[in-house]
Design a protein around this motif. Structure first.
Motif, short mmCIF file in Angstrom:
data_model
loop_
_atom_site.label_atom_id
_atom_site.label_comp_id
_atom_site.label_asym_id
_atom_site.label_seq_id
_atom_site.Cartn_x
_atom_site.Cartn_y
_atom_site.Cartn_z
N ARG A 7 0.83 -1.27 -0.02
CA ARG A 7 -0.14 0.09 0.02
C ARG A 7 0.82 1.04 0.07
O ARG A 7 0.39 2.39 -0.09
CB ARG A 7 -0.94 -0.18 1.06
N THR A 8 1.98 1.03 0.37
CA THR A 8 2.92 2.34 0.36
C THR A 8 4.01 2.51 -0.97
O THR A 8 4.75 3.26 -1.16
CB THR A 8 3.71 2.24 1.72
N ASP A 9 3.76 1.33 -1.75
CA ASP A 9 4.67 1.69 -3.07
C ASP A 9 4.17 2.64 -3.72
O ASP A 9 2.94 3.10 -3.86
CB ASP A 9 4.49 0.24 -3.69
N LEU A 10 5.33 3.34 -4.42
CA LEU A 10 4.98 4.57 -5.37
C LEU A 10 5.05 3.90 -6.88
O LEU A 10 5.45 2.72 -7.25
CB LEU A 10 6.16 5.39 -5.35
N LEU A 11 4.15 4.58 -7.71
CA LEU A 11 4.16 4.30 -9.18
C LEU A 11 5.53 4.61 -9.76
O LEU A 11 6.54 5.52 -9.31
CB LEU A 11 3.11 5.07 -9.94
N PRO A 12 6.27 3.81 -10.74
CA PRO A 12 7.58 4.28 -11.34
C PRO A 12 7.28 5.60 -12.11
O PRO A 12 6.36 5.92 -12.44
CB PRO A 12 7.66 3.17 -12.28
N ALA A 13 8.47 6.35 -12.11
CA ALA A 13 8.61 7.45 -12.89
C ALA A 13 7.90 7.37 -14.17
O ALA A 13 8.23 6.29 -14.98
CB ALA A 13 9.88 8.04 -12.76
N ASP A 14 7.12 8.24 -14.77
CA ASP A 14 6.44 8.25 -15.88
C ASP A 14 5.47 7.49 -16.40
O ASP A 14 5.03 6.93 -17.21
CB ASP A 14 7.53 8.35 -17.10
N ALA A 15 5.05 6.54 -15.28
CA ALA A 15 3.93 5.55 -15.34
C ALA A 15 2.80 6.16 -16.01
O ALA A 15 2.05 5.37 -16.42
CB ALA A 15 3.75 4.75 -14.18
N LEU A 16 2.49 7.42 -15.45
CA LEU A 16 1.19 8.13 -15.96
C LEU A 16 1.48 9.29 -16.91
O LEU A 16 0.45 10.20 -17.02
CB LEU A 16 0.49 8.40 -14.58
N GLN A 17 2.54 9.01 -17.57
CA GLN A 17 2.89 10.19 -18.66
C GLN A 17 1.70 10.34 -19.61
O GLN A 17 1.12 9.16 -20.29
CB GLN A 17 4.15 9.82 -19.40
N GLY A 18 1.24 11.39 -19.84
CA GLY A 18 0.02 11.92 -20.83
C GLY A 18 -1.29 11.58 -20.14
O GLY A 18 -2.11 11.77 -20.87
N LYS A 19 -1.39 11.03 -18.93
CA LYS A 19 -2.53 10.62 -18.29
C LYS A 19 -3.29 11.91 -17.58
O LYS A 19 -2.20 12.56 -16.81
CB LYS A 19 -2.60 9.51 -17.50
N GLN A 20 -4.62 12.18 -17.56
CA GLN A 20 -4.81 13.46 -16.98
C GLN A 20 -5.96 12.89 -15.93
O GLN A 20 -6.88 12.27 -16.25
CB GLN A 20 -5.47 14.44 -18.06
N LEU A 21 -6.03 13.34 -14.87
CA LEU A 21 -6.94 12.93 -13.59
C LEU A 21 -7.46 14.07 -13.20
O LEU A 21 -6.99 15.03 -12.89
CB LEU A 21 -5.88 12.18 -12.44
N GLY A 22 -8.81 13.86 -13.31
CA GLY A 22 -9.90 14.92 -12.73
C GLY A 22 -9.82 14.90 -11.11
O GLY A 22 -10.03 13.79 -10.22
N LEU A 23 -9.73 16.01 -10.33
CA LEU A 23 -9.86 15.96 -9.04
C LEU A 23 -11.15 16.58 -8.48
O LEU A 23 -11.25 17.67 -8.49
CB LEU A 23 -8.57 16.77 -8.35
N SER A 24 -11.88 15.85 -7.69
CA SER A 24 -13.29 16.28 -7.40
C SER A 24 -13.32 16.48 -5.76
O SER A 24 -13.21 15.25 -5.22
CB SER A 24 -14.48 15.17 -7.67
N VAL A 25 -12.98 17.62 -5.21
CA VAL A 25 -12.95 17.70 -3.86
C VAL A 25 -13.36 18.86 -3.24
O VAL A 25 -13.37 20.11 -3.87
CB VAL A 25 -11.33 17.50 -3.59
N SER A 26 -14.15 18.96 -2.16
CA SER A 26 -14.42 20.20 -1.33
C SER A 26 -14.46 19.60 0.15
O SER A 26 -14.51 18.30 0.32
CB SER A 26 -15.53 20.66 -2.05
N GLU A 27 -14.63 20.44 0.88
CA GLU A 27 -14.63 20.09 2.38
C GLU A 27 -15.76 19.37 2.80
O GLU A 27 -16.87 19.62 2.43
CB GLU A 27 -14.42 21.46 2.87
#
Length: 285
Positions: A7-27
């Motif tokens: 659960r603490t592993d990180l994605l390798p560098a550039d694994a999400l290159q070109g990918k765009q993630l929407g962030l839906s967040v509010s209090e």
């Protein structure tokens, strides 16, 4: 490998290159009830930004540019990680940027610098070449504000590969429904993967409870909650209708059932970010 280490592993560098993630967040209105602080909420946003940015992805966030807001917090996080190819896309609804002066916009562009860029949107959500050089509009009619927010969410959905959802208001929203509900609806219609982090409660958990009620059993409903706005209830019904119509509830996101269940309840920043990163790494790479 132990589960905690996974659960603490990180994605390798550039694994999400070109990918765009929407962030839906509010209090979330549930923070006090859960014994959590705004600090925990922001720490989670920081961890998510770190996960996506280090792996080469971009974040789309629709908000405002007021000091102390989430946009400024995300900019500060980006400055820590060194990406200078403008990975943060700040999308401004028509009624938001039309309330700003040219000097205010120029100042915010300077603050963003190489870490992000502003997308100025039309009343229906089309991207403009830049801000409109006209007198500001301070108090637009409610209908215009609602339409502009729907346009913003349409634009973000069309330009992202998946959506991360955290918190969210149940009341006091300016659109036709709570913003997170509308953003989830649009993602469902396009069969986008959803990463629903429910540990902070709010509208995100309400969506989880509607689609996968067993994932929200850890959070019993409060007996002293105010009667929901009719628009709130109608929007939840619409989410249920869309899931049935398109046969897609967003949980097809690269995570196992156990992992999605954990994401639906976790409030631990590193755990949430690692789960989102793991799902995106499996699904979007």
């Amino acid at each position: 490998m132990p589960a905690d280490q996974q659960r603490t592993d990180l994605l390798p560098a550039d694994a999400l290159q070109g990918k765009q993630l929407g962030l839906s967040v509010s209090e979330s209105p549930d923070l006090d009830r859960l014994g959590l602080l705004d600090t925990h909420f922001r720490m989670t946003l920081g961890e998510l930004a770190r996960t996506v940015i280090i792996a080469g992805g971009s974040l789309f966030y629709g908000g405002h540019l007021q000091p102390g807001g989430i946009t400024n917090f995300l900019i500060e996080e980006l400055q820590r990680y060194g990406r200078r190819d403008r990975p943060l896309k700040v999308c401004l609804a028509w009624t938001v940027h039309r309330a700003m002066t040219q000097d205010q916009i120029a100042e915010q562009k300077d603050i963003l610098g190489l870490f992000g860029e502003i997308h100025f949107l039309s009343p229906v959500g089309d991207r403009l070449d830049g801000p409109v050089n006209e007198a500001t509009i301070d108090d637009p009619p409610a209908e215009e504000r609602s339409r502009a927010l729907t346009g913003l969410r349409t634009f973000m959905t069309a330009n992202t590969d998946a959506r991360i959802v955290i918190g969210g208001k149940r009341a006091g929203f300016q659109g036709s429904m709570p913003g997170i509900f509308e953003e989830v609806l649009f993602s469902l219609e396009r069969k986008q993967p959803l990463y629903l982090a429910g540990g902070f409660g709010g509208a995100a958990l309400d969506v989880i409870r509607k689609m996968r009620p067993e994932y929200a059993e850890w959070f019993p409903p409060a007996h002293d909650m105010p009667v929901p706005d009719d628009r709130f209830l109608t929007a939840l019904e619409r989410i249920e209708e869309i899931v049935s119509a398109v046969q897609w509830d967003g949980f097809e996101n690269g995570l196992s059932e156990d992992e999605n269940r954990l994401l639906s309840a976790s409030y631990r920043p590193s755990e949430i970010a690692a789960l989102v990163g793991k799902g995106m790494g499996r699904l979007l790479v």
